[in-house]
Design an enzyme around this catalytic site. Sequence first.
Site, PDB file in Angstrom:
ATOM      1  N   GLY A 167      14.590 -14.655 -18.020  1.00 14.65           N
ATOM      2  CA  GLY A 167      15.889 -16.174 -18.836  1.00 14.65           C
ATOM      3  C   GLY A 167      17.517 -15.792 -17.419  1.00 14.65           C
ATOM      4  O   GLY A 167      17.492 -17.195 -17.868  1.00 14.65           O
ATOM      5  N   ALA A 169      16.801 -14.177 -14.072  1.00 14.69           N
ATOM      6  CA  ALA A 169      16.251 -13.619 -13.037  1.00 14.69           C
ATOM      7  C   ALA A 169      14.896 -14.401 -12.511  1.00 14.69           C
ATOM      8  O   ALA A 169      14.073 -14.815 -13.980  1.00 14.69           O
ATOM      9  CB  ALA A 169      16.721 -11.715 -12.892  1.00 14.69           C
ATOM     10  N   VAL A 171      12.056 -12.946  -9.744  1.00 17.11           N
ATOM     11  CA  VAL A 171      11.308 -11.719  -9.132  1.00 17.11           C
ATOM     12  C   VAL A 171      10.768 -11.864  -7.669  1.00 17.11           C
ATOM     13  O   VAL A 171       9.415 -13.221  -8.462  1.00 17.11           O
ATOM     14  CB  VAL A 171      10.486 -10.542 -10.251  1.00 17.11           C
ATOM     15  CG1 VAL A 171       9.915  -9.836  -9.767  1.00 17.11           C
ATOM     16  CG2 VAL A 171      11.261 -10.392 -11.573  1.00 17.11           C
ATOM     17  N   ASP A 278      12.918  -1.203 -23.602  1.00 16.50           N
ATOM     18  CA  ASP A 278      12.248  -1.926 -23.091  1.00 16.50           C
ATOM     19  C   ASP A 278      10.266  -1.586 -22.681  1.00 16.50           C
ATOM     20  O   ASP A 278      10.006  -2.083 -22.261  1.00 16.50           O
ATOM     21  CB  ASP A 278      12.102  -3.350 -22.901  1.00 16.50           C
ATOM     22  CG  ASP A 278      11.330  -4.302 -23.015  1.00 16.50           C
ATOM     23  OD1 ASP A 278      10.819  -4.168 -23.599  1.00 16.50           O
ATOM     24  OD2 ASP A 278      11.037  -5.187 -21.486  1.00 16.50           O
TER      25      ASP A 278
END
Length: 415
Positions: A167, A169, A171, A278
Amino acid sequence: MNILLIDDDDVILEYLQSCLEGSLPQVKATKYSTLREGRPGSDFDWAAYDLLVLDYNLGGGETGIDWLEAFGGKPGFPRTLLLTAEDSAQVVGHAVRVGAGGYLNKAGLTPQLLVDTVRGMIEFMPPEEREERGSAKSGAKYKGRDTLETGPGRASYRFTRLIGRGGMARVYLAERTDDGITVVLKILDRDIARDPDNAKRFDREGEMLSRIESPYVVKVYDHGHTNSYGYIAMEFFGRGDLQQRMAQGVSPEDAVLYLHNIACGLEAIHGVGIVHRDLKAGNVMFRGDGSMALVDFGLSKRVDTDMTLTETGAIMGTPYCMSPEQTAGRKLDARSDLYSAGVLFYEMLTGSRPYTGKNLPQLLLQIQTAPIPQLPPPLGRFQVVVGRLLAKDPEDRYQSAGALIEALEPLLPPG
């Protein structure tokens, strides 16, 4: 959905075609034997295929990586899944740098793993990756740039491929320009993520990770800000994640060993006051030497801070791995991560999750109220550990990762 299969072995080609067309009705798989057909010519229509399944060893001294380097810049070149028997992080890293969108090791290849991987690659094709597939061979770009310059006296990084997007960033796989080392580069675009809370969370992730020195936690090489965005440069993992291992099946002995390693990672992050929040199979990664480490601390927070970055009552994380207190939006501590580790342990042992639901409310209700599931009799020796980890009340769980490590010692395989 057209898939091109390239290999030098007709038996393998027949096997791949049978697996994919037998399980994915929407798929038409076309076989291409390198021994009979050789290298494609300049007029080969790569754009006719939505996905390429490419073997590493193509015969005649050529590799799939050679072909990716030769053809990967062609307009419409399809997303590529590389099959390799090479147990090497360098091979995998090289493949991804030159365009492979995924890879599978032939040694552990099963029909279900192949089908699940192909289905995932079909269903998740970021628009940015579609655009970059037809770009110049120089690789990926970010905001029109090939290289991230971080400032005087600091390392710079050359983008090679987009490998994920969240949301706030993106990668990338990247290469550190001074020594050529492969890194994972997480980029926060400050023009997109204008919310100061997002910037604070991103800064905190880099700061927290850089303070941890443990073989069981991802290594951070560098983090900071340019004039336009924030970045975190982390180690690259060449052997995939725990989700892939579980798709192939995990033995009870390996399940205990993996849980022990996860607990060691949790002990390291909890030791500096961090709760992961998480922990899931996709956030447990394997290095080329087989060692494992915890990654993705985007939702992590320090235990000694109040809930300023996440509004009280908000639910953040992966639902099926959430602890009862997390689903209720209550304050979390290290014991919530231990619950999540218990979910992973149960799934490794049984191949299924402890709680499921037809929808999110049902799942959250089960997590909060359903009895702790019982393991089948052959796995009964692990029930005490599962029961303690999945306890509804944090007070009934192991009170620290160190306590879990101690409890696992008698269960670990010899050696």
